[in-house]
Write a protein that holds these residues in place. Structure first.
Motif, PDB file in Angstrom:
ATOM      1  N   PHE A 905       0.889  -1.161   0.000  1.00  0.00           N
ATOM      2  CA  PHE A 905       0.000   0.000   0.000  1.00  0.00           C
ATOM      3  C   PHE A 905       0.933   1.219   0.000  1.00  0.00           C
ATOM      4  O   PHE A 905       1.177   1.829   1.040  1.00  0.00           O
ATOM      5  N   LEU A 906       1.463   1.542  -1.179  1.00  0.00           N
ATOM      6  CA  LEU A 906       2.543   2.525  -1.272  1.00  0.00           C
ATOM      7  C   LEU A 906       2.127   3.730  -2.105  1.00  0.00           C
ATOM      8  O   LEU A 906       1.210   3.661  -2.930  1.00  0.00           O
ATOM      9  N   GLY A 907       2.831   4.821  -1.883  1.00  0.00           N
ATOM     10  CA  GLY A 907       2.655   6.009  -2.690  1.00  0.00           C
ATOM     11  C   GLY A 907       3.942   6.798  -2.719  1.00  0.00           C
ATOM     12  O   GLY A 907       4.742   6.720  -1.784  1.00  0.00           O
ATOM     13  N   PHE A 908       4.167   7.519  -3.803  1.00  0.00           N
ATOM     14  CA  PHE A 908       5.276   8.469  -3.809  1.00  0.00           C
ATOM     15  C   PHE A 908       4.783   9.779  -4.395  1.00  0.00           C
ATOM     16  O   PHE A 908       4.073   9.812  -5.394  1.00  0.00           O
ATOM     17  N   GLU A 909       5.134  10.850  -3.689  1.00  0.00           N
ATOM     18  CA  GLU A 909       4.589  12.168  -3.989  1.00  0.00           C
ATOM     19  C   GLU A 909       5.587  12.994  -4.779  1.00  0.00           C
ATOM     20  O   GLU A 909       6.775  13.060  -4.446  1.00  0.00           O
ATOM     21  N   PRO A 941      -5.012  15.344  -2.823  1.00  0.00           N
ATOM     22  CA  PRO A 941      -5.793  16.548  -3.117  1.00  0.00           C
ATOM     23  C   PRO A 941      -5.391  17.221  -4.414  1.00  0.00           C
ATOM     24  O   PRO A 941      -6.207  17.869  -5.071  1.00  0.00           O
ATOM     25  N   HIS A 942      -4.122  17.069  -4.806  1.00  0.00           N
ATOM     26  CA  HIS A 942      -3.622  17.714  -6.024  1.00  0.00           C
ATOM     27  C   HIS A 942      -3.267  16.700  -7.097  1.00  0.00           C
ATOM     28  O   HIS A 942      -2.622  17.073  -8.093  1.00  0.00           O
ATOM     29  N   GLU A 943      -3.683  15.452  -6.936  1.00  0.00           N
ATOM     30  CA  GLU A 943      -3.396  14.386  -7.899  1.00  0.00           C
ATOM     31  C   GLU A 943      -1.908  14.327  -8.240  1.00  0.00           C
ATOM     32  O   GLU A 943      -1.526  14.116  -9.396  1.00  0.00           O
ATOM     33  N   ASN A 944      -1.065  14.490  -7.236  1.00  0.00           N
ATOM     34  CA  ASN A 944       0.381  14.461  -7.464  1.00  0.00           C
ATOM     35  C   ASN A 944       1.059  13.294  -6.764  1.00  0.00           C
ATOM     36  O   ASN A 944       2.277  13.268  -6.636  1.00  0.00           O
ATOM     37  N   VAL A 945       0.252  12.341  -6.302  1.00  0.00           N
ATOM     38  CA  VAL A 945       0.793  11.157  -5.633  1.00  0.00           C
ATOM     39  C   VAL A 945       0.525   9.949  -6.518  1.00  0.00           C
ATOM     40  O   VAL A 945      -0.622   9.671  -6.885  1.00  0.00           O
TER      41      VAL A 945
END
Length: 977
Positions: A905-909, A941-945
């Motif tokens: 369950f990962l994300g990078f911004e 919120p900014h669709e940047n992740v």
């Protein structure tokens, strides 16, 4: 005074005294013959100053000037330099000519990354405009022998003495090809002759300017295109693909003759030979001028790749790109085939023939993408024939088949991993081996042998047929058993003569019994290794070399399954038939027809690594889950008012994964239903609708769940925050904001609903102790706590089965969504005994499909797979490994501001240096990765992740490949803005 000193003084005086360049500065530029400078005046206006060597012939300069004047007098869609000043000056070494040109603004093509098909076509159109415009121009100096003229490449063969042994062997192969070529019959004209990446100026994927006209010469007109193709093919795993785009662009402006296409491949190689031999010589003569060898390594690499491409196959690509049939004999073959008297290769007269579809989206045999096992496939084919009382199942020509998309068949193209999926022959499937195969026409044995490759042709025969003096073609018979003993290469065969039998899996490459029958207009100097399948992007080329075998079968053969609708057709139908608010993923929508484990397959058979589809929790169409669904649905599916063991076994297995306090299960069909029911339960317990939720939370698409989902109500189309809903701001550890929930907690009684890790908020793990603080506060005022585990549960976080366990809390209610059904419409609400009793107020809660026997069987199988295939442990290990790879990327690419999340369950911004969201770059990354074969998505919120939540069967090698291509895209131009 020495010449350099004199030149320096003159240059200084020129840029100081000449009016356009008064008080100017000069910067040296690379060049092979002239000395070049960028001169910038006090107003910032740039010029190019070119100083010829003392030995330069004045007529060469006059030729260039005349050429520029000619081009300037025509309408061109790109800029060229304008001559401003020209005059000689004396130095101790002799007279040198100085010229001042206007500066052509823009980036050189060499700096552009990536180079798109649009850019390649523009490159080709630019060359077409040059050929068209220069067709009416001539000059005496152009008619000279010039070292960079591809036509004269054979004259440079003596330079192989400067090459090492491996280079010499490679160069001699191409020199031998050139010795047999006569280029004198080709159209001739003055060519610009230098359309490479250092001389082309680019803006917005379009060639906007050309510089440096010093290599212009009178030669074969098509050399203009050949030189551009030589440079376009460099640095590409598949060099022919960009060449096709150039040819297509060139042809749209300046039509190419067939004879020129025949010569094009050799002229491309000739230009590369000029580059590598000149570089080798220059290294000896001018060891300190690195510019003279700037393209040498790339040219050698391209020559190596072109050595492995048959020239006639390259010609087929080039012909198709120019609007011709891929093979010159295409029309002759079909004219003859329309009148020929051939025989079927098998005893088909009076036999029952049925079609069979083994394409990407086929459900004919109910198979997974890899045809399960050969034995299973054999059984299913036999049953398919028996059920339909048929002798033969026939099909496959032009069919996109997923069977060839395993790792064993993987190649690499310019747009990422690729697979040969388009079938080039016609298959005759039968229930058993041993049927006699006969020759459909008189012919000669071209090849008789065996392809030992697993999954290959096995025993194989290729016959050559020459029914007309000007027509030769071949037929291939694959997957054979016993071959006639007297058949060897060169043997004559007669129509209807037995040549072999259909083989068993021991001789036919491991396949169920069938005959692969293929027609080829050219065997491209191959034998049993002639391709039986092609890459989707090369489909039309290979089908143009391999005509439909039905043309040689005189009995009626079932038609193929119609090809799938185009993406544009499907989009049009969606827009007219489906809800207007329904979107599609990606700028170029995907036409997906099949899934298997961590992969999805489009209509061409291309395989995509799916890194975002957490709904297919244990893998797309996991065989065990599919088997459970199939088995139970064949017996019974009804509502839960009847007694049945499946629902109880499923409930007990599910409860065993949860804390003991959570002991009662309600089954529903979706995460939205689960959260809707959980909110009703909470209201029954608390007596209030007031709810506390997280900013950017998403809990479903029903009215009640939208009321607590700011991802919906606070964004486009939403009605704003309802009065009964309170929000906690996103705890942003990257920016050190809102890490303590205390200031934002309401004093009134509320129910609290939150994902245990915020997904739509940007894959955000909560700070340690965060949920405990909120739970304690809510419960102290009589509230109820709901953990939304729709996306985070079932072992995804790796270290625990449920993400709320990371916070060391126990919710009153847990909601579980479609991942528990692996995409099947199944969900659950698990609560404490106290909540269940409060909700049981006399009104029955009944859900027609909730917990039905089929859904329960599916859910039970998912839990079994998670345990028995150790998928939670896999999430922990692979997730940790992938996190390390992403962190290494972050160290190299500062635009990655944060890498976060547990397990898979990962994300990078993506952010700029001031931590402002890099939204356009995130969108570009998502879209480019889709083009390269990797499905990603954005959140926050900014669709940047970029979120990474793949099926839990995701492997280390998948992580390696994902990061390899992320690295590639992160280096592209759009990521640097």
């Amino acid at each position: 005074m020495s010449e350099p000193a004199t030149l320096h003084n003159y240059l200084h005086r020129f840029v100081t005294d000449f009016p356009p360049t008064a008080a100017a500065t000069a910067k040296a530029l690379p060049g092979e013959i002239d000395e070049n400078y960028r001169v910038t005046d006090s107003n910032g206006v740039a010029y190019v100053l070119k100083i010829s060597p003392p030995a330069a012939a004045p007529e060469s300069i006059h030729f260039q000037s005349a050429l520029l004047r000619h081009l300037s007098g025509t309408e061109l869609p790109f800029s060229i330099p304008t001559l401003i000043e020209e005059h000689p000056f004396e130095t101790p070494a002799g007279t040198r000519l100085l010229r001042l040109h206007s500066w052509v603004e823009g980036r050189v093509l060499d700096e552009v990354n990536p180079r798109t098909p649009t850019l390649y076509r523009s490159w080709g159109r630019t060359c077409g405009h040059l050929s068209r415009t220069l067709a009416g121009f001539d000059h005496a100096f152009a008619h000279r022998e010039y070292k960079w003229d591809p036509v004269r490449a054979p004259a440079t063969k003596g330079l192989v003495k400067y090459l090492n042994q491996d280079q010499k062997k490679l160069a001699e192969y191409f020199y031998e090809r050139l010795e047999g070529r006569d280029f004198n019959r080709l159209r001739r004209s003055v060519n610009y002759n230098d359309a490479h990446e250092h001389n082309l100026i680019v803006e917005n994927e379009t060639v906007s300017g050309i510089i440096d006209f010093g290599d212009a010469v009178y030669t074969a007109t098509v050399c203009e295109l050949a030189i551009a193709c030589a440079y376009a093919g460099m640095h590409q795993p598949d060099p022919i693909a960009p060449m096709r785009e150039l040819i297509n662009g060139y042809q749209s402006v300046f039509p190419i003759e067939e004879g020129e296409l025949d010569a094009l491949f050799d002229l491309i190689c000739a230009r590369l030979l000029l580059s590598v031999t000149a570089a080798a010589e220059n290294r000896v003569l001018f060891p300190h001028n690195a510019y003279l060898s700037v393209s040498e390594a790339s040219a050698w690499k391209l020559l190596e790749r072109l050595r492995n491409i048959h020239p006639d196959l390259a010609r087929a690509h080039f012909r198709l790109a120019a609007g011709y049939t891929p093979h010159p004999s295409w029309h002759a073959f079909h004219e003859w085939a329309g009148t020929c008297h051939s025989a079927p290769p098998l005893p088909l007269d009076g036999q029952a023939l049925i079609p069979i579809d083994l394409g990407v989206g086929s459900t004919t045999l109910g198979l997974n993408h890899n045809f399960e096992t050969i034995d299973t496939f054999t059984t299913l084919v036999r049953r398919y024939l028996e059920d339909r009382h048929a002798d033969w199942a026939i099909g496959g020509y032009g069919e996109a088949r997923p069977v060839y998309t395993t790792d064993a068949f993987q190649g690499v193209g310019n747009d990422g991993p690729r697979w040969r999926s388009v079938h080039l022959g016609l298959d005759f499937w039968t229930g058993q081996s041993g049927t006699t195969v006969t020759a459909p026409l008189d012919g000669t044995v071209h090849h008789c042998g065996s392809d030992p490759t697993s999954g290959g042709y096995g025993h194989t025969i290729i016959l050559r047929h020459s029914p007309l003096p000007h027509l030769t073609f071949y037929t291939l018979y694959g997957h054979l058993g016993a071959i006639a003993k007297d058949l060897v290469a060169g043997t004559q065969v007669q129509q209807n003569q037995p040549i072999a039998t259909i083989g068993s899996k021991d001789t036919n490459g491991g396949w169920p019994p069938h005959l692969h029958f293929q027609v080829m207009l050219d065997v491209l100097d191959t034998e049993a290794d002639f391709p039986g399948v092609a890459y989707p992007e090369e489909r039309e080329v290979w089908l143009g070399i391999c005509p439909d075998p039905r043309t040689l079968i005189p009995v009626p053969v079932p038609d193929e399954t119609p090809p799938p609708a185009t993406s544009n057709q499907l989009l049009a139908r969606r827009r007219s038939r489906l809800g207007k608010s329904l979107s599609v993923s990606y700028r170029r929508p995907l036409h997906i027809l099949r899934g298997s484990m961590q992969y999805l397959y489009d209509h061409t058979g291309r395989r995509y690594l799916d890194t975002v589809n957490n709904v297919s929790h244990v893998g797309h169409e996991h065989p065990r889950v599919v088997a459970a669904l199939r088995q139970q649905s064949a017996v019974l599916n009804t509502n839960s008012r009847y007694l049945h063991p499946n629902i109880l076994e499923f409930a007990e297995r599910l409860l065993a994964t949860l804390p003991g306090e959570l002991s009662v299960v309600h089954f529903v069909n979706s995460g939205s239903e689960a959260n809707e029911l959980a909110l009703r339960m909470a209201e029954a317990c608390t007596g209030t609708r007031r709810t506390l939720a997280m900013e950017m939370g998403y809990h479903g698409n029903s009215n009640r769940t939208i009321e607590v989902s700011s991802y919906k109500f606070a964004r486009r189309g939403g009605q704003g925050q309802p009065p009964d809903t309170s929000l906690l701001p996103i705890p942003d550890q990257l920016r050190n904001r809102n890490l303590d929930p205390t200031p934002h907690l309401p004093e009134s009684k509320v129910s609290f609903i939150a994902e245990s890790i915020l997904s739509c908020g940007g894959q955000i793990p909560l700070p340690p102790g965060y949920l405990r603080q909120v739970y304690d506060h809510v419960r102290s005022r009589g509230g109820v706590c709901i953990a939304d585990e729709v996306q985070t549960g079932l072992g995804r976080v790796g270290s625990h089965y449920w993400a709320f366990e990371l916070q060391e809390v126990v919710p009153d209610i847990v909601t579980i969504g479609k991942p528990i059904g692996n995409g099947h419409p199944l969900a659950a609400v698990v609560c404490t005994e106290a909540v269940a009793e409060a909700f049981a107020n006399g009104m029955e809660y009944f859900n027609t499909f909730g917990g039905n026997p089929v859904s329960s069987a599916v859910g039970l199988s998912v839990l079994q797979v998670i345990e028995e295939e150790h998928l939670m442990e896999n999430a922990r290990g692979v997730g940790s490994y992938l996190t390390g790879l992403l962190s290494s990327l972050r160290a190299e690419h500062p635009i990655i501001a944060d890498v976060r999340g547990p397990g898979l369950f990962l994300g990078f911004e993506l952010c700029h240096q001031d931590l402002a969201p890099a939204t356009p770059q995130a969108t570009y990354l998502k879209e480019r990765m889709r083009e390269l074969g990797f499905l990603m998505s954005t959140d926050g919120p900014h669709e940047n992740v970029l979120k990474v939540k793949p099926p839990l069967c995701f492997r280390r090698r998948d992580a390696d490949q994902l990061v390899e291509y992320l690295q590639r895209v992160l280096r592209e131009d759009a990521m640097q803005l």
